[in-house]
Design an enzyme around this catalytic site. Structure first.
Site, PDB file in Angstrom:
ATOM      1  N   CYS A   1      -7.278   7.116   6.498  1.00 58.15           N
ATOM      2  CA  CYS A   1      -8.453   6.936   5.639  1.00 58.15           C
ATOM      3  C   CYS A   1      -9.745   7.407   6.302  1.00 58.15           C
ATOM      4  CB  CYS A   1      -8.577   5.479   5.203  1.00 58.15           C
ATOM      5  SG  CYS A   1      -8.547   4.297   6.555  1.00 58.15           S
TER       6      CYS A   1
ATOM      7  N   GLU B   1     -10.168  -3.031   2.725  1.00 62.33           N
ATOM      8  CA  GLU B   1     -10.364  -1.804   3.512  1.00 62.33           C
ATOM      9  C   GLU B   1      -9.633  -0.711   2.755  1.00 62.33           C
ATOM     10  OE1 GLU B   1     -10.107   1.319   5.317  1.00 62.33           O
ATOM     11  OE2 GLU B   1      -8.589   0.422   6.599  1.00 62.33           O
TER      12      GLU B   1
ATOM     13  N   PRO C   1      -0.680  -1.270   4.247  1.00 60.16           N
ATOM     14  CA  PRO C   1      -0.325   0.036   3.689  1.00 60.16           C
ATOM     15  C   PRO C   1       0.860   0.679   4.411  1.00 60.16           C
ATOM     16  CG  PRO C   1      -2.095   0.318   5.248  1.00 60.16           C
ATOM     17  CD  PRO C   1      -1.755  -1.151   5.267  1.00 60.16           C
ATOM     18  N   TRP C   2       1.261   1.843   3.892  1.00 55.30           N
ATOM     19  CA  TRP C   2       2.409   2.538   4.466  1.00 55.30           C
ATOM     20  C   TRP C   2       2.055   3.461   5.620  1.00 55.30           C
ATOM     21  CZ3 TRP C   2       1.091   7.525   3.995  1.00 55.30           C
ATOM     22  CH2 TRP C   2       0.402   7.957   2.850  1.00 55.30           C
TER      23      TRP C   2
ATOM     24  N   GLU D   1      -9.658  11.843  -2.425  1.00 59.32           N
ATOM     25  CA  GLU D   1      -8.908  11.604  -1.188  1.00 59.32           C
ATOM     26  C   GLU D   1      -7.507  12.195  -1.319  1.00 59.32           C
ATOM     27  OE1 GLU D   1      -8.351   7.948   1.944  1.00 59.32           O
ATOM     28  OE2 GLU D   1      -8.109   7.484  -0.175  1.00 59.32           O
TER      29      GLU D   1
ATOM     30  N   LYS E   1       2.570  -9.052   2.811  1.00 57.97           N
ATOM     31  CA  LYS E   1       3.450  -8.106   2.122  1.00 57.97           C
ATOM     32  C   LYS E   1       3.283  -6.725   2.742  1.00 57.97           C
ATOM     33  CE  LYS E   1       3.027  -5.217  -1.272  1.00 57.97           C
ATOM     34  NZ  LYS E   1       4.012  -4.147  -0.895  1.00 57.97           N
ATOM     35  N   PRO E   2       4.304  -6.217   3.461  1.00 54.76           N
ATOM     36  CA  PRO E   2       4.215  -4.847   3.954  1.00 54.76           C
ATOM     37  C   PRO E   2       4.498  -3.871   2.826  1.00 54.76           C
ATOM     38  CG  PRO E   2       6.335  -5.778   4.539  1.00 54.76           C
ATOM     39  CD  PRO E   2       5.562  -6.874   3.842  1.00 54.76           C
ATOM     40  N   SER E   3       4.145  -2.609   3.031  1.00 57.08           N
ATOM     41  CA  SER E   3       4.509  -1.594   2.054  1.00 57.08           C
ATOM     42  C   SER E   3       6.024  -1.551   1.905  1.00 57.08           C
ATOM     43  CB  SER E   3       4.001  -0.223   2.499  1.00 57.08           C
ATOM     44  OG  SER E   3       4.596   0.796   1.721  1.00 57.08           O
ATOM     45  N   GLU E   4       6.469  -1.428   0.675  1.00 52.37           N
ATOM     46  CA  GLU E   4       7.908  -1.318   0.430  1.00 52.37           C
ATOM     47  C   GLU E   4       8.482  -0.025   1.008  1.00 52.37           C
ATOM     48  OE1 GLU E   4       5.797   0.619  -3.010  1.00 52.37           O
ATOM     49  OE2 GLU E   4       5.551  -1.213  -1.819  1.00 52.37           O
TER      50      GLU E   4
ATOM     51  N   SER F   1      -5.266   1.621  -1.219  1.00 49.26           N
ATOM     52  CA  SER F   1      -6.000   2.551  -2.062  1.00 49.26           C
ATOM     53  C   SER F   1      -7.108   1.839  -2.828  1.00 49.26           C
ATOM     54  CB  SER F   1      -5.048   3.224  -3.051  1.00 49.26           C
ATOM     55  OG  SER F   1      -4.577   2.274  -4.002  1.00 49.26           O
TER      56      SER F   1
END
Length: 495
Positions: A299, A265, A166-167, A397, A191-194, A244
């Site tokens: 989170c 997660e 996630p970012w 959330e 894959k990291p968050s863009e 998410s």
């Protein structure tokens, strides 16, 4: 009134030479994309582009998976001691470049340097823990469980694992996946968050010489393309995602066709149950951190208070006093900055929308409640009070610097309402009654329950949720279990 402190004549957090190569990382080196465009990486404090990364394609994913497949046999055959030594070397390398990584993290996400430095320190500790844990795994003892037949339980790597991070914690969440995956003997494609890829790419650059080519691969890009291909790829043995609930559902659906393992997660809406005998001052001080760490983009954030009506007024007074003192600003504006911006314009608009709808519903902001003037995606730390049961702000959330406060009358009511959300990641109980603390914690349907604290983590203990918060565990030896498989070998030794 809250304002965002801006840096004046401050030296840049990073130099141009600190940036990682704007490319994918495959087979031990950075490579150009097959095709595709570029993605802007934006500093959320200034709204300026700090880098551009390639927009990955399914072809890029397939190339990375091929590299991971080629590397998996040799890496899986390494002794636990040998893999452990590599993980220790990775931890050393990260520690050696801690300030560089912290500056890069803050430049990309806008988070205060204190938060980024904590991320880097926990990244180091994650690799050190997994380096030790892989050398001390346990299993059912070998023995005769059927007459004249010796049973031996083997722990094996799964193979190649796809990872989507996630970012909000780009470096740390990558470490939470990479460390146990490598320790267990797997290779991976991540894959990291863009939106926040820079520290992940820098990590790959820093450790490239420590890992055999193909063991760690990074493909940039968007979830519906790169993430989806990882989830559906027939040659991957597992897909692991931190993100998410919507992303988790999409990944699980895509993974179903190949029956690969899934590790999720996902989000949370952590209730904070404050009973009449609680230490209100300690609770308010703890929530100043636990509710607003990483600007509430967390989170496990302490974002939903359920406080007994008899102490609600005093608790809110103390909480508002703590929250109103929080220092908001650019990470370059001082070491005392505690709260940064939202990570992007889209997320800023999302959080602002929740606050506006709450206001229209008659929910009062005891402090904060609005966006801050000037460049950047800053929102004032907010405490919403007069929140009715079932309110949107208390059930969904928000993932921003917002705490909601509800009151309850009876203990049973508090437990029921705490669980009346789709999430089950974390919660906390505040009471001086030891019997109550044990009883309530056992009745809360959340993967982590703190008593008289909140958002305290350690590499030795598991992290993960129930219900809509997903399944699987990060950290601890349970993560090693998730990223490996058991094989039973039975020998007939009858004579």
């Amino acid at each position: 009134m809250t304002t965002a402190r801006r840096a004046v004549d401050a030296a840049p957090l990073i130099a141009e030479t600190d940036l990682p190569p704007a490319a994918h990382f495959m087979d031990g080196t950075f490579v150009e994309p097959v095709t595709g465009g570029l993605i802007d990486v934006v500093d959320p404090c200034t709204e300026k582009v700090v880098a551009r990364i390639p927009e990955g394609t399914t072809e890029d994913v397939d190339r990375a998976v091929s590299a991971a497949l080629r590397a998996k046999g040799e890496w899986a055959r390494r002794l636990p001691r040998e893999r452990s030594e590599v993980l220790h070397s990775i931890a050393d390398r990260v520690a050696e470049h801690a300030e560089l990584l912290a500056g890069l993290e803050s430049a990309n996400t806008g988070k205060p340097l204190s938060v980024s430095r904590d991320d880097v320190a926990q990244t180091v500790d994650t690799f050190r823990f997994m380096a030790g844990a892989v050398r001390a795994t346990t299993a059912l003892a070998a023995g005769d469980y059927a007459e004249n037949h010796l049973s031996v339980i083997l722990r094996e790597p799964l193979g190649v694992i796809g990872v989507v991070t996630p970012w909000n914690y780009p470096l740390l969440m990558a470490a939470w996946k990479i460390a146990p995956i490598l320790a267990a003997g797997n290779t991976l494609v991540l894959k990291p968050s863009e939106q926040t890829p820079l520290t992940t790419l820098k990590f790959a650059e820093l450790v490239a010489d420590l890992l055999p080519p193909g063991v760690l691969n990074v493909v940039n890009g968007y979830g519906p393309v790169v993430g989806a291909r990882l989830a559906e790829h027939p040659d991957l043995d597992m897909i692991a995602l931190t993100g998410s609930v919507g992303s988790g559902r999409a990944v699980a659906r895509a993974a179903a066709d190949t029956l690969k393992r899934v590790h999720l997660e996902l989000g949370g809406k952590a209730p904070v149950l404050v009973f009449p005998d609680a230490d209100l001052t300690a609770a308010a001080q703890a929530l100043r951190v636990a509710g607003f760490w990483n600007s509430g983009q967390e989170c496990g954030a302490a974002c939903r208070v359920l406080v007994h009506e008899s102490v609600a007024e005093e608790f809110v007074r103390q909480l508002v006093d703590e929250v109103s003192q929080l220092v908001v600003g650019d990470p370059q504006a001082g070491e005392d900055v505690e709260v940064g911006p939202m990570v992007s314009k889209a997320h800023f608009d999302r959080v602002s929308g929740y606050l506006e709808r709450a206001r229209k519903a008659g929910i009062r902001a005891a402090t904060g409640g609005e966006a801050l003037d000037g460049p950047g995606y800053f929102i004032a730390p907010t405490v919403l009070v007069d929140v009715p049961e079932g309110a949107e702000a208390a059930r969904e959330e928000i993932f921003g610097p917002v705490i909601t406060v509800e009151t309850f009358t009876e203990e049973e009511e508090a437990v029921r309402r705490a669980g009346d959300v789709p999430f089950g990641l974390s919660a906390s109980v505040w009471t001086e009654d030891a019997r109550r603390s044990h009883d309530i914690a056992a009745r809360l349907d959340f993967g982590t329950v703190w008593v008289n604290s909140h958002l305290v983590l350690a590499s030795e203990v598991p992290w993960g949720g129930f219900k809509g918060s997903g399944y699987g565990r990060d950290l601890s030896v349970y993560a090693l279990d998730d990223y490996s498989r058991t094989k039973h070998v039975m020998h007939n030794h009858g004579r």
